[in-house]
Design an enzyme around this catalytic site. Structure first.
Site, mmCIF file in Angstrom:
data_model
loop_
_atom_site.group_PDB
_atom_site.id
_atom_site.type_symbol
_atom_site.label_atom_id
_atom_site.label_comp_id
_atom_site.label_asym_id
_atom_site.label_seq_id
_atom_site.Cartn_x
_atom_site.Cartn_y
_atom_site.Cartn_z
ATOM 1 C CE1 TYR A 153 72.668 62.533 46.448
ATOM 2 C CE2 TYR A 153 71.287 60.598 46.741
ATOM 3 C CZ TYR A 153 71.760 61.815 47.198
ATOM 4 O OH TYR A 153 71.313 62.298 48.403
ATOM 5 C CB ILE A 186 64.600 65.425 53.512
ATOM 6 C CG1 ILE A 186 65.170 64.133 54.141
ATOM 7 C CG2 ILE A 186 64.346 66.496 54.575
ATOM 8 C CD1 ILE A 186 64.253 63.378 55.071
#
Ligand SMILES: NC(=O)c1ccc[n+]([C@@H]2O[C@H](COP(=O)([O-])OP(=O)(O)OC[C@H]3O[C@@H](n4cnc5c(N)ncnc54)[C@H](O)[C@@H]3O)[C@@H](O)[C@H]2O)c1
Length: 246
Positions: A153, A186
């Site tokens: 990632y 988030i």
């Protein structure tokens, strides 16, 4: 609020999380929104039509070039142009580099890097013809600092930052701005890919002392998609509650 009146925006990942919030934010600010996602984004488009604006839903796997060309055709026939592309679709992981398989690595690069590449390749000819355009690619805090459990990632999001910078430089003279938003942690469904320990550690490590909200990312994406940011290009803006600055 920024003014996106009359702008046509293609938003990938519009079926969930940050992409969905961005689609609503853009519609409220006057944009005509193309909600694109591998899973049904019809719901997002329908809710926008009910509450606040114009939207269509187009199924899209960002890794497939033929689906991008089809999306461009449908968007141009429905709305006549594309002013803004927001590459928000993405996947995450929770592993280490020893356990990471080749297949997992390839899939990460395919969605998070090739997907962004194909999106920019698809919209740029239309933007060049119009003489203006805005592209906002979503990377991550993981592109800027080391975070546990995210090897491929992190690599994929680093590639998004550097590819965006290169494209920004090359197309600045054509009045096309390309920027990156790098969110911290988030609160969206993507966190389900993290272990609860990872999410707790990430929250504790955020100087703001909380997770970010999707609207806090959508607002930055909207600014970078608006004419208020016409002299800003090639930037990666961290929206991370202060994490990267400690
Ligand atoms: N939530 C966070 O903490 C966080 C932090 C940093 C960066 N980001 C990035 O923000 C972006 C949005 O993440 P989110 O948190 O809203 O996650 P999310 O899982 O809620 O949304 C991601 C969306 O991308 C879509 N998608 C996945 N693969 C796709 C494909 N091949 N083609 C088209 N659509 C595809 C999914 O269907 C989903 O709707 C991602 O790029 C993610 O890496 C999120």
């Amino acid at each position: 609020m920024v003014d996106l009146t009359g702008k046509v925006a293609v938003i990938t990942g519009a079926g969930s999380g940050i992409g969905k919030e961005t689609a609503f934010t853009f519609a409220k600010q006057g944009a005509k929104v193309v909600c694109a996602d591998i899973k049904a984004s019809d719901e997002t488009a329908e809710e926008i039509k009910q509450c606040c604006g114009q939207a269509i839903s187009i199924p899209l796997d960002v890794t497939k070039w033929d689906q991008w060309t089809s999306l461009m055709g449908k968007t141009e026939s429905e709305f006549g142009k594309v002013d803004i592309l927001c590459n928000i679709a993405g996947i995450s992981e929770a592993t280490n580099i020893i356990d990471l398989t080749e297949e997992e690595f390839d899939r990460m690069m395919n969605v998070n890097v090739k997907g962004v590449f194909l999106g920019m390749k698809a919209v740029l000819p239309c933007m060049l013809e119009k003489g203006a355009g805005k592209i906002v690619n979503v990377a991550s805090l993981a592109a800027h600092v080391g975070l546990a459990g995210l090897p491929s990632y992190s690599a994929s999001k680093g590639a998004v930052v550097s590819m965006s910078r290169q494209v920004a430089m090359e197309y600045a003279k054509y009045n096309i701005q390309v920027n990156v938003v790098s969110p911290g942690i988030i609160a969206t469904p993507i966190l389900a890919n993290n272990t609860p320990e990872m999410t707790k550690a990430f929250t504790n490590a955020t100087p703001a002392g909380r997770l970010g909200k999707p609207i806090e990312i959508a607002n930055m994406i909207a600014f970078l998609s608006s004419e208020d940011s016409n002299f800003t290009t090639g930037q990666a803006i961290l929206v991370d509650g202060g994490w990267s600055q400690q």
